[in-house]
Design an enzyme around this catalytic site. Sequence first.
Site, PDB file in Angstrom:
ATOM      1  N   GLU A   1     -59.776  -5.235 -27.431  1.00 20.72           N
ATOM      2  CA  GLU A   1     -58.740  -6.255 -27.233  1.00 20.72           C
ATOM      3  C   GLU A   1     -58.610  -6.566 -25.742  1.00 20.72           C
ATOM      4  OE1 GLU A   1     -56.841  -8.499 -27.988  1.00 20.72           O
ATOM      5  OE2 GLU A   1     -55.472  -8.096 -29.635  1.00 20.72           O
ATOM      6  N   ASP A   2     -58.165  -7.774 -25.444  1.00 15.87           N
ATOM      7  CA  ASP A   2     -57.921  -8.123 -24.051  1.00 15.87           C
ATOM      8  C   ASP A   2     -56.632  -7.467 -23.540  1.00 15.87           C
ATOM      9  OD1 ASP A   2     -56.324  -9.689 -25.710  1.00 15.87           O
ATOM     10  OD2 ASP A   2     -56.743 -11.579 -24.681  1.00 15.87           O
ATOM     11  N   ILE A   3     -55.541  -7.672 -24.288  1.00 15.03           N
ATOM     12  CA  ILE A   3     -54.249  -7.210 -23.791  1.00 15.03           C
ATOM     13  C   ILE A   3     -53.325  -6.841 -24.947  1.00 15.03           C
ATOM     14  CG2 ILE A   3     -53.369  -9.587 -23.638  1.00 15.03           C
ATOM     15  CD1 ILE A   3     -51.842  -8.700 -21.080  1.00 15.03           C
ATOM     16  N   VAL A   4     -52.554  -5.797 -24.760  1.00 12.90           N
ATOM     17  CA  VAL A   4     -51.546  -5.409 -25.746  1.00 12.90           C
ATOM     18  C   VAL A   4     -50.183  -5.669 -25.110  1.00 12.90           C
ATOM     19  CG1 VAL A   4     -50.657  -3.572 -27.224  1.00 12.90           C
ATOM     20  CG2 VAL A   4     -53.103  -3.650 -26.670  1.00 12.90           C
ATOM     21  N   ASP A   5     -49.471  -6.610 -25.722  1.00 10.88           N
ATOM     22  CA  ASP A   5     -48.170  -7.013 -25.183  1.00 10.88           C
ATOM     23  C   ASP A   5     -47.080  -6.363 -26.046  1.00 10.88           C
ATOM     24  OD1 ASP A   5     -45.964  -8.301 -24.186  1.00 10.88           O
ATOM     25  OD2 ASP A   5     -46.754 -10.323 -24.349  1.00 10.88           O
TER      26      ASP A   5
ATOM     27  N   GLY B   1     -47.629  -5.435 -29.056  1.00 14.41           N
ATOM     28  CA  GLY B   1     -48.369  -4.491 -29.883  1.00 14.41           C
ATOM     29  C   GLY B   1     -48.512  -4.954 -31.325  1.00 14.41           C
TER      30      GLY B   1
ATOM     31  N   LYS C   1     -49.172  -4.128 -21.344  1.00 18.83           N
ATOM     32  CA  LYS C   1     -47.954  -4.433 -20.592  1.00 18.83           C
ATOM     33  C   LYS C   1     -46.983  -3.266 -20.677  1.00 18.83           C
ATOM     34  CE  LYS C   1     -48.285  -9.395 -20.695  1.00 18.83           C
ATOM     35  NZ  LYS C   1     -47.650 -10.672 -21.079  1.00 18.83           N
TER      36      LYS C   1
HETATM   37  P1  IMP Z   1     -48.985  -8.900 -28.892  1.00 19.59           P
HETATM   38  O1  IMP Z   1     -49.210  -9.094 -30.368  1.00 19.59           O
HETATM   39  O2  IMP Z   1     -47.597  -9.249 -28.460  1.00 19.59           O
HETATM   40  O3  IMP Z   1     -49.395  -7.513 -28.418  1.00 19.59           O
HETATM   41  O4  IMP Z   1     -49.860  -9.968 -28.160  1.00 19.59           O
HETATM   42  C1  IMP Z   1     -51.183  -9.802 -28.060  1.00 19.59           C
HETATM   43  C2  IMP Z   1     -51.924 -11.102 -27.818  1.00 19.59           C
HETATM   44  O5  IMP Z   1     -51.151 -12.084 -27.135  1.00 19.59           O
HETATM   45  C3  IMP Z   1     -53.081 -10.782 -26.934  1.00 19.59           C
HETATM   46  O6  IMP Z   1     -54.204 -10.415 -27.699  1.00 19.59           O
HETATM   47  C4  IMP Z   1     -53.274 -12.053 -26.158  1.00 19.59           C
HETATM   48  O7  IMP Z   1     -54.117 -12.910 -26.878  1.00 19.59           O
HETATM   49  C5  IMP Z   1     -51.888 -12.653 -26.068  1.00 19.59           C
HETATM   50  N1  IMP Z   1     -51.229 -12.323 -24.780  1.00 19.59           N
HETATM   51  C6  IMP Z   1     -50.180 -11.487 -24.591  1.00 19.59           C
HETATM   52  N2  IMP Z   1     -49.822 -11.432 -23.300  1.00 19.59           N
HETATM   53  C7  IMP Z   1     -50.697 -12.213 -22.630  1.00 19.59           C
HETATM   54  C8  IMP Z   1     -50.852 -12.569 -21.234  1.00 19.59           C
HETATM   55  O8  IMP Z   1     -50.130 -12.131 -20.321  1.00 19.59           O
HETATM   56  N3  IMP Z   1     -51.861 -13.434 -20.957  1.00 19.59           N
HETATM   57  C9  IMP Z   1     -52.693 -13.935 -21.916  1.00 19.59           C
HETATM   58  N4  IMP Z   1     -52.587 -13.634 -23.209  1.00 19.59           N
HETATM   59  C10 IMP Z   1     -51.596 -12.783 -23.580  1.00 19.59           C
HETATM   60 MG    MG Z   2     -56.055 -11.072 -27.829  1.00 19.39          MG
END
Ligand code: IMP
Ligand code: MG
Length: 176
Positions: free
Chosen positions: A101-105, A107, A133
Amino acid sequence: MSNLHPDLARIMITVEEIQERVGELADQISEDYSGVERIYIIGVLKGAFIFLADLTRQLRVPHVVDFMALSSYGRTTVSGAVRIVMDLREPIEGQHVLIVEDIVDSGQTLSYLHNILRGRSPASLKTCALLQKERNKSDVPIDYLGFRIPDVWVVGYGLDFADKHRTLPYIAEMKK
Ligand code: IMP
Ligand code: MG
């Protein structure tokens, strides 16, 4: 940097820092999976494609690459369910699966994906994310993590804002 795009506040992680960390992650993964027949690597589109390309080219263990695309129904809603836009080509039963994955925000995406894939009976299931994050308190452990970053929006090295800035070589913080 003097010619930073006006959308960007600063460079958060440089090209050199990324390359060094990706090399370390590849070493760690190669060590942990030594002896395994092959790793079934799943890149999560679109964001992970550059990280995945750099990481896999430094692996010293057999591996195959597949992709999934996910989309969340409105990231602004609290419930914000996730759905599969593009699924894998192959069944993963009995495979040693590594999600990239690129990033876990929040989750939410990783947790959803992890649940779906676990239901398909892989031999093992691990996760690798370039960024996490600070606010994230995901139930899913990230086995291989590049960097923990503050709760700001970042772009570059695969990450976008409305499909912009995805192919910047570094990771930059967007202006608010
Ligand atoms: P989550 O489900 O909130 O963990 O979000 C995950 C997805 O949101 C990631 O796989 C990204 O595609 C996108 N995302 C979350 N934060 C960022 C960011 O700061 N920049 C770019 N994409 C993000
Ligand atoms: Mg992603």
